[in-house]
Motif scaffolding. Structure first.
Motif, short mmCIF file in Angstrom:
data_model
loop_
_atom_site.label_atom_id
_atom_site.label_comp_id
_atom_site.label_asym_id
_atom_site.label_seq_id
_atom_site.Cartn_x
_atom_site.Cartn_y
_atom_site.Cartn_z
N ASN A 189 16.05 -45.22 -29.83
CA ASN A 189 14.88 -44.64 -30.47
C ASN A 189 13.83 -45.71 -30.79
O ASN A 189 12.62 -45.46 -30.70
CB ASN A 189 15.28 -43.91 -31.75
CG ASN A 189 15.99 -42.60 -31.47
OD1 ASN A 189 16.01 -42.12 -30.35
ND2 ASN A 189 16.59 -42.03 -32.51
N PHE A 190 14.31 -46.88 -31.19
CA PHE A 190 13.42 -47.98 -31.57
C PHE A 190 12.49 -48.35 -30.41
O PHE A 190 11.27 -48.44 -30.57
CB PHE A 190 14.26 -49.18 -32.01
CG PHE A 190 13.47 -50.38 -32.43
CD1 PHE A 190 12.96 -50.48 -33.72
CD2 PHE A 190 13.25 -51.43 -31.56
CE1 PHE A 190 12.24 -51.60 -34.11
CE2 PHE A 190 12.53 -52.56 -31.94
CZ PHE A 190 12.03 -52.64 -33.23
N TYR A 191 13.05 -48.55 -29.23
CA TYR A 191 12.23 -48.99 -28.10
C TYR A 191 11.43 -47.85 -27.49
O TYR A 191 10.34 -48.07 -26.94
CB TYR A 191 13.12 -49.67 -27.06
CG TYR A 191 13.57 -51.04 -27.53
CD1 TYR A 191 12.64 -52.06 -27.72
CD2 TYR A 191 14.90 -51.30 -27.84
CE1 TYR A 191 13.03 -53.31 -28.18
CE2 TYR A 191 15.31 -52.54 -28.31
CZ TYR A 191 14.36 -53.55 -28.47
OH TYR A 191 14.75 -54.78 -28.93
N THR A 200 10.11 -33.28 -38.92
CA THR A 200 10.03 -33.94 -37.62
C THR A 200 8.85 -34.90 -37.61
O THR A 200 7.83 -34.63 -38.24
CB THR A 200 9.89 -32.93 -36.47
OG1 THR A 200 9.79 -33.65 -35.22
CG2 THR A 200 8.66 -32.06 -36.63
N ARG A 201 8.99 -36.00 -36.90
CA ARG A 201 7.90 -36.96 -36.74
C ARG A 201 7.41 -36.97 -35.29
O ARG A 201 6.22 -37.14 -35.03
CB ARG A 201 8.36 -38.38 -37.12
CG ARG A 201 9.10 -38.50 -38.43
CD ARG A 201 8.30 -38.09 -39.63
NE ARG A 201 9.05 -38.31 -40.86
CZ ARG A 201 8.73 -37.79 -42.03
NH1 ARG A 201 7.68 -37.00 -42.14
NH2 ARG A 201 9.46 -38.05 -43.10
N LYS A 202 8.33 -36.82 -34.35
CA LYS A 202 7.94 -37.05 -32.96
C LYS A 202 6.98 -35.97 -32.44
O LYS A 202 6.08 -36.29 -31.63
CB LYS A 202 9.18 -37.13 -32.06
CG LYS A 202 9.96 -35.84 -31.87
CD LYS A 202 11.14 -36.07 -30.92
CE LYS A 202 11.88 -34.78 -30.58
NZ LYS A 202 13.01 -35.02 -29.66
N GLU A 231 11.77 -44.52 -39.42
CA GLU A 231 13.00 -43.78 -39.17
C GLU A 231 13.73 -44.20 -37.90
O GLU A 231 14.84 -43.73 -37.66
CB GLU A 231 12.70 -42.28 -39.18
CG GLU A 231 12.27 -41.82 -40.58
CD GLU A 231 11.97 -40.34 -40.67
OE1 GLU A 231 12.16 -39.64 -39.66
OE2 GLU A 231 11.56 -39.90 -41.75
N VAL A 232 13.11 -45.06 -37.11
CA VAL A 232 13.81 -45.56 -35.92
C VAL A 232 14.29 -47.00 -36.12
O VAL A 232 14.82 -47.60 -35.18
CB VAL A 232 12.91 -45.50 -34.66
CG1 VAL A 232 12.50 -44.06 -34.37
CG2 VAL A 232 11.68 -46.40 -34.79
N LEU A 267 11.16 -38.23 -26.22
CA LEU A 267 12.54 -38.56 -25.84
C LEU A 267 13.35 -39.09 -27.03
O LEU A 267 14.58 -39.20 -26.93
CB LEU A 267 12.54 -39.61 -24.72
CG LEU A 267 12.06 -39.13 -23.34
CD1 LEU A 267 11.98 -40.29 -22.37
CD2 LEU A 267 13.00 -38.04 -22.80
N ILE A 268 12.69 -39.38 -28.14
CA ILE A 268 13.40 -39.86 -29.33
C ILE A 268 14.30 -38.75 -29.88
O ILE A 268 13.88 -37.58 -29.96
CB ILE A 268 12.39 -40.33 -30.40
CG1 ILE A 268 11.65 -41.57 -29.94
CG2 ILE A 268 13.07 -40.57 -31.75
CD1 ILE A 268 10.51 -41.98 -30.83
#
Length: 441
Positions: A253-255, A321-323, A373-374, A434-435
């Motif tokens: 998720n980070f990348y 949700t954030r994404k 959050e990631v 995709l997260i």
């Protein structure tokens, strides 16, 4: 009561690197105000220098605007972005490791504001071409010292705000950020005068005062607790890697967030680089008319960005949700970017400001909450947020390069670049989607 029981009662509470939802039922408003005012008071002076005072001072020193000034500004931008990319990660890591009675972040924020203000005063005192090497050195020092404010200040949200409140607090932070970004050049412009060229130097000193206030005001409002009882990280090879190197565990998720954010920023930055040329070479306007449209577009962007940055965070908290809001923001930026290509009228640039401003407002607000959050580790929040900041500094470096490549590909024209930038924003949206989110009820 025996001695052991007495010792347990007087024992300091265990230090924690983050806060859970159950531990923080109420919104930590003072933390939000601290990071918002801190962001406003460092970003407005920086943007006033970067966008207005530096170009004006360099033009005065180097005999007027022209290729020499443009090349020097490009050199400053590149060196500044590289310096910022490196120092934000190092300073973030050192902030994570800091143990003091004032906490992990406060010492860096306060000292950073003092040092940055001092260097700004030094820049204001440069008045000749022979001092340009010193100008470059001082600018790189500003990029270093300002990261003593930026990296720890953002990490305060990860430290002090529970996940259920991060969207709202990120919105409060974004309001200060947006006002600083768009208001800083307005303040800097007040110190431009054909009748009084020396007023430019006064602008450096006035903006330095604002910078000086950023750290102490943020520190007073957030009241960070001591980190002396925080467990110390062992500095063997494993500890060094964890503290200073790019994370390698639990980082999917980070990348995705890093590269998604970079794609969106590249689209926005490249459009900003070529906006004047889109109006002149692409739409046939003169410089004066183009300047008016740029001003109107900037005003439209600022107004819509402020409105939507103040509301998007709380909405994302409610949606859990954030994404999806970030992806929607990228979609709006993509639509705004391609609009001048489809309808080649100057008025579409104002529509870009409105539509992309909506996207930018949502993006500034919710993307920061998504970043928090990631993070792979709360203990290394500032360092990892510094790495995520490469999406900003990397975009500043890559956008002009990508623009030059596209410019040569499409035959020395500016308008055909816009569909490519629109697609790049959509790629950013796809990466963010995709997260994998943990959407708790």
């Amino acid at each position: 009561m025996d001695a052991n029981q007495s010792e347990k009662l007087t024992e300091e509470p265990k230090w924690q690197a983050s806060v859970t939802d159950s531990q923080q039922p109420k919104l930590p408003l003072l933390v939000g105000l601290a990071v918002s005012l801190g962001a406003l008071l460092w970003l407005a002076p920086f943007m006033g220098l970067n966008s207005v005072l530096n170009p004006a001072k360099l033009a005065a020193i180097m005999g007027g605007p022209g290729a020499k000034v443009n090349n020097f500004l490009a050199l400053l931008g590149t060196l500044g972005a590289v310096t910022s990319t490196i120092t934000t990660i190092i300073i973030g890591a050192l902030s994570d490791l800091t143990r003091s009675r004032w906490g992990r972040r406060t010492p860096w924020i306060v000292v950073g504001s003092v040092l940055t203000a001092a260097v700004m005063v030094g820049l204001g005192m440069i008045n000749s071409a022979s001092q340009l090497p010193i100008f470059i050195l001082l600018w790189c020092l500003i990029q270093t010292f300002i990261n003593m404010i930026v990296a720890p200040l953002i990490a305060v949200i990860a430290d002090r705000v529970a996940p259920q409140h991060r969207g709202t607090i990120s919105s409060i932070y974004a309001i200060g950020y947006v006002i600083g970004q768009y208001g800083g050049p307005v303040v800097g412009g007040r110190f431009l005068s054909s009748a009084n060229p020396g007023l430019i130097n006064t602008g450096y000193y006035a903006l330095a005062v604002l910078m000086l206030l950023s750290g102490p005001i943020a520190a007073i409002l957030m009241k960070e607790k001591s980190s002396l009882n925080m467990p110390r990280q062992k500095m063997d090879w494993s500890g060094f890697v964890k503290a200073f190197i790019f994370p390698i565990h639990n980082t999917r998720n980070f990348y995705l967030a890093l590269f998604g954010k970079m794609m969106i920023n590249i689209a926005v930055t490249a459009f900003g680089v070529y906006q004047v040329f889109i109006l002149t070479s692409g739409m046939g306007l003169g410089n004066t008319s183009a300047g008016q449209y740029v001003s109107w577009m900037g005003t439209a962007t600022m107004i819509t960005a402020i409105v939507f940055s103040s509301t998007a965070g709380p909405v994302s908290d409610k949606m859990k949700t954030r994404k999806w809001p970030v992806a929607f923001a990228a979609l709006m930026i993509s639509i705004g970017t391609i609009l001048p290509f489809i309808v080649r009228q100057p008025s579409t640039m104002i529509w870009y400001g409105i539509i992309a401003g909506i996207g930018s407002g949502i993006f500034f607000s919710v993307d920061q909450a998504l970043n928090l959050e990631v993070l792979p580790s709360a203990e290394n929040a500032a360092k990892d947020l510094g790495i995520l900041n490469f999406a900003n500094t990397g975009a500043q470096i890559l956008a002009p390069v990508l623009g030059a490549i596209l410019f040569s590909m499409v035959g020395d024209q500016y308008m055909p670049i816009l569909p490519y930038l629109s697609v790049i924003a959509l790629v950013g949206a796809a990466l963010v989607l995709l997260i994998k989110e943990d959407r708790k009820a």
